[in-house]
Design an enzyme around this catalytic site. Structure first.
Site, PDB file in Angstrom:
ATOM      1  N   SER A  67       0.849  -1.188   0.000  1.00 24.23           N
ATOM      2  CA  SER A  67       0.000   0.000   0.000  1.00 24.23           C
ATOM      3  C   SER A  67       0.885   1.238   0.000  1.00 24.23           C
ATOM      4  O   SER A  67       1.589   1.510   0.975  1.00 24.23           O
ATOM      5  CB  SER A  67      -0.913  -0.009   1.230  1.00 24.23           C
ATOM      6  OG  SER A  67      -1.743   1.121   1.242  1.00 24.23           O
ATOM      7  N   HIS A  68       0.863   1.981  -1.104  1.00 21.79           N
ATOM      8  CA  HIS A  68       1.707   3.165  -1.218  1.00 21.79           C
ATOM      9  C   HIS A  68       1.292   4.223  -0.192  1.00 21.79           C
ATOM     10  O   HIS A  68       0.085   4.428   0.030  1.00 21.79           O
ATOM     11  CB  HIS A  68       1.586   3.769  -2.625  1.00 21.79           C
ATOM     12  CG  HIS A  68       2.193   2.929  -3.693  1.00 21.79           C
ATOM     13  ND1 HIS A  68       3.308   3.292  -4.402  1.00 21.79           N
ATOM     14  CD2 HIS A  68       1.838   1.709  -4.175  1.00 21.79           C
ATOM     15  CE1 HIS A  68       3.619   2.357  -5.284  1.00 21.79           C
ATOM     16  NE2 HIS A  68       2.732   1.379  -5.156  1.00 21.79           N
ATOM     17  N   PRO A  69       2.268   4.892   0.447  1.00 18.07           N
ATOM     18  CA  PRO A  69       1.904   5.975   1.372  1.00 18.07           C
ATOM     19  C   PRO A  69       1.190   7.092   0.624  1.00 18.07           C
ATOM     20  O   PRO A  69       1.582   7.475  -0.469  1.00 18.07           O
ATOM     21  CB  PRO A  69       3.258   6.436   1.917  1.00 18.07           C
ATOM     22  CG  PRO A  69       4.270   5.966   0.925  1.00 18.07           C
ATOM     23  CD  PRO A  69       3.719   4.716   0.317  1.00 18.07           C
ATOM     24  N   ILE A  78       2.747   9.684  -5.151  1.00 19.11           N
ATOM     25  CA  ILE A  78       2.372   8.297  -4.874  1.00 19.11           C
ATOM     26  C   ILE A  78       3.421   7.333  -5.417  1.00 19.11           C
ATOM     27  O   ILE A  78       3.299   6.125  -5.258  1.00 19.11           O
ATOM     28  CB  ILE A  78       0.994   7.957  -5.497  1.00 19.11           C
ATOM     29  CG1 ILE A  78       0.932   8.270  -6.996  1.00 19.11           C
ATOM     30  CG2 ILE A  78      -0.098   8.692  -4.753  1.00 19.11           C
ATOM     31  CD1 ILE A  78       1.494   7.260  -7.917  1.00 19.11           C
TER      32      ILE A  78
END
Length: 226
Positions: free
Chosen positions: A83-85, A91
């Protein structure tokens, strides 16, 4: 034991001790397993702990997960993907890892990877995940749950719940509260397949009674542990 094998061929590969079946294009990458795992065509499981009798359908991806016994996932399933920050400037992964081997250019060098870690996805025993479902990293799926086809799971799922939709919501429970409590207390999944021969599993009450008897026999002094 830690298991690492990639089947780059066009025929399935069978390993024994532990028993692992990898169909064409399937891979187990840095996984901790016990025995009895089957991975179908072009699916990959990485950095995960797999309980006994785990099966994964075609074109699926599972990572950073802890999975109990007797779990089966369908085709095109995604579990635990990174899950990308969302609170960084971009992104894009260039912000936190060396991308020179990916894009031919990089901001960070020297193999650096400062990506914030994702929590592992925790999946109980006897869980079915249907085709095309996605499970967000860090979610807990309770024992006995069923994830419907195409569901998008972004929150924890209670034991023996059937969920579906986007986002996934509880549709109903597989059994009434009393049976669920009995099954969770019984922990029948401690048994191996060889221990459950001759049981009529279509008769839930009868199966529970027989399983209780067999588990009780194994807990007698001098009996082998499950």
């Amino acid at each position: 034991m830690r298991f690492h094998q990639i089947n780059s061929g066009t025929e399935q590969v069978l390993s024994t001790a532990p028993f692992v079946r990898l169909a064409a294009g399937a891979a187990l990458v840095g996984c901790d397993i016990v025995d009895n795992v089957t991975i179908d065509k072009h699916s990959c499981v990485s950095k995960s702990e797999l309980g006994r009798y785990f099966g994964l359908g075609c074109f699926s991806y599972v990572t950073n997960a802890k999975i109990g016994r007797y779990c089966t996932f369908g085709a095109r399933v995604s579990v635990g993907a990174f899950s990308h920050p969302t609170n960084w400037l971009s992104i894009h992964e260039f912000q936190y890892r060396d991308c020179s081997q990916i894009y031919g250019d990089t901001v960070l060098g020297g193999g650096v990877n400062i990506a914030p870690p994702n929590a592992p996805t925790l999946i109980g025993n006897d869980v079915w995940i249907g085709d095309n479902a996605s499970v967000r990293t860090g979610v807990t799926i309770g024992t006995g749950a069923i994830i419907g086809m195409g569901a998008v799971v972004v929150a924890d799922v209670p034991p023996y719940a059937i969920v579906g939709g986007n986002p996934a919501r509880v549709i109903r429970y597989r059994f009434d509260d009393a049976v669920i409590a009995e099954l969770l207390a019984l922990q029948w999944w401690q048994l191996d397949l060889a221990d459950m021969k001759g049981i009529d599993f279509s008769n839930v009450a009868g199966a529970i009674a027989e399983l209780r008897q067999r588990l009780g026999a194994r807990q007698q002094p001098g009996a082998a542990a499950p």
